[in-house]
Scaffold this active site. Structure first.
Site, short mmCIF file in Angstrom:
data_model
loop_
_atom_site.label_atom_id
_atom_site.label_comp_id
_atom_site.label_asym_id
_atom_site.label_seq_id
_atom_site.Cartn_x
_atom_site.Cartn_y
_atom_site.Cartn_z
N HIS A 117 -27.50 -34.79 1.81
CA HIS A 117 -28.35 -33.84 1.07
C HIS A 117 -29.75 -33.78 1.67
O HIS A 117 -30.59 -33.01 1.22
CB HIS A 117 -28.51 -34.28 -0.39
N ARG A 139 -27.83 -22.00 -0.93
CA ARG A 139 -27.51 -21.24 -2.15
C ARG A 139 -28.80 -20.67 -2.69
O ARG A 139 -29.88 -21.23 -2.48
CB ARG A 139 -26.86 -22.18 -3.18
N TYR A 202 -23.57 -20.05 -0.05
CA TYR A 202 -22.65 -20.19 -1.18
C TYR A 202 -22.15 -18.83 -1.63
O TYR A 202 -20.95 -18.64 -1.90
CB TYR A 202 -23.40 -20.89 -2.32
N ARG A 258 -18.44 -27.21 -12.70
CA ARG A 258 -18.80 -26.56 -13.96
C ARG A 258 -18.29 -25.12 -13.93
O ARG A 258 -17.15 -24.84 -14.24
CB ARG A 258 -20.31 -26.63 -14.18
N LYS A 259 -19.13 -24.16 -13.51
CA LYS A 259 -18.73 -22.76 -13.47
C LYS A 259 -18.44 -22.27 -12.05
O LYS A 259 -17.53 -21.49 -11.83
CB LYS A 259 -19.82 -21.88 -14.08
N GLY A 260 -19.27 -22.71 -11.11
CA GLY A 260 -19.07 -22.31 -9.73
C GLY A 260 -19.28 -20.83 -9.47
O GLY A 260 -18.71 -20.27 -8.54
#
Length: 301
Positions: A117, A139, A202, A258-260
């Site tokens: 990261h 992203r 992303y 989670r949601k992506g």
């Protein structure tokens, strides 16, 4: 192929240990950057400074919640399908690897898939000197913030935030793990035209995963059939990975996935917060190639 998996027992032990720790002890600051203390220690980061990369290493770089776990799966599938990897494994972040484990990494056969990261200032210089292939996933900053907020609050190994507003303030000041999103993104502008760095987003991966995977395979000089690429894409959608998260991540899968989606920031940001990020983007990234790559006007307005 078998799926790369984390050490579930090790993660469960870490989460159990977190229950007896004070929130302020769950993070430590090293050279101005916050890191999770249950995953890493200062000696880890000291040790990786002298880490010796190889020309045929693959390094995945992503700021938190920008698609790291997603791309680890994709890279494993690509390398395996291309005959470059015999036994897919979950590769931890370099900064989570203590000196003893770093020595073990040095004994692994090629191809090594590694990840981090960290921003370019903290990545071991040997990756750039050896011209190892680096894949960077970016992203948009608004969705990154929302996903990061939920990650903090769903992860027992991290101190939770009692409000979105408090998290947003620290996100903007860089007082979150791995520092400032904008610092991370800006530093890649220097490498955007490098032959040994490929930057994907992303949002583009979500929009056309098959085509993006094909381009990533081409970047790594992997020769795969259209059928192989399509299979990898179908197995690597967010829904497919979330469905198998219990197998690959154990109970921690609920924290990671989670949601992506794209655009969830609209459900969290106030108008003032949105304008604050707009202003920071204008200051740091407007007019840059990285800024253009992020398609800010499409995803953040």
């Amino acid at each position: 192929m078998s799926l790369p998996k984390i050490n579930v027992k090790e993660v469960d032990e870490m989460l159990e240990k977190a229950k007896n720790m004070k929130p302020e002890d769950l993070l430590f600051k090293y050279k101005g950057i916050l890191y999770p203390s249950l995953h890493s220690q200062p000696e880890n980061i000291d040790a990786i400074e002298s880490f010796e990369a190889r020309e045929d290493d693959l390094l995945l770089v992503a700021y938190p919640k920008c698609g790291y776990n997603w791309m680890i799966q994709v890279l494993n599938k690509l390398a395996f399908s291309a005959g470059k990897l015999k036994n897919p494994k979950y590769i931890p972040y370099l900064e989570f690897t203590n000196p003893e484990k770093l020595k073990l990494l040095s004994t692994l056969p090629s191809t090594r898939i590694l990840g981090t990261h960290m921003n370019t200032n903290n990545i071991p210089v040997s990756f750039f000197e050896k011209k190892s292939k680096i894949l960077v996933v970016l992203r948009n900053p608004k969705d990154t913030a929302v996903s990061y907020f939920h990650f903090y609050n769903k992860n027992p190994a991290l101190p939770a935030f009692d409000s979105w507003d408090k998290f947003f303030s620290q996100y903007m000041s860089g007082e979150v793990m791995w520092g400032s999103y904008f610092d991370h993104a800006v530093l890649w502008e220097k490498y955007i035209d490098s032959e040994n760095v490929k930057i994907v987003t992303y949002e583009d991966l979500k929009a056309n995963l098959t085509e993006e995977i094909k381009e990533i395979a081409k970047y790594f000089n992997y020769t795969l059939s259209d059928e192989q690429i399509q299979t990898i894409a179908e197995e690597s959608t967010f829904d497919a990975m979330k469905e198998k998260s219990q197998e690959t991540y154990g109970s921690f899968g609920k924290v990671i996935f989670r949601k992506g989606g794209v655009g969830d920031w609209k459900n969290h940001f106030s108008d003032e917060q949105s304008k604050e990020v707009d202003a920071r983007f204008e200051q740091c990234l407007a007019g840059t190639k990285i800024g253009a790559k992020l398609k800010y006007e499409v995803h953040c307005k």
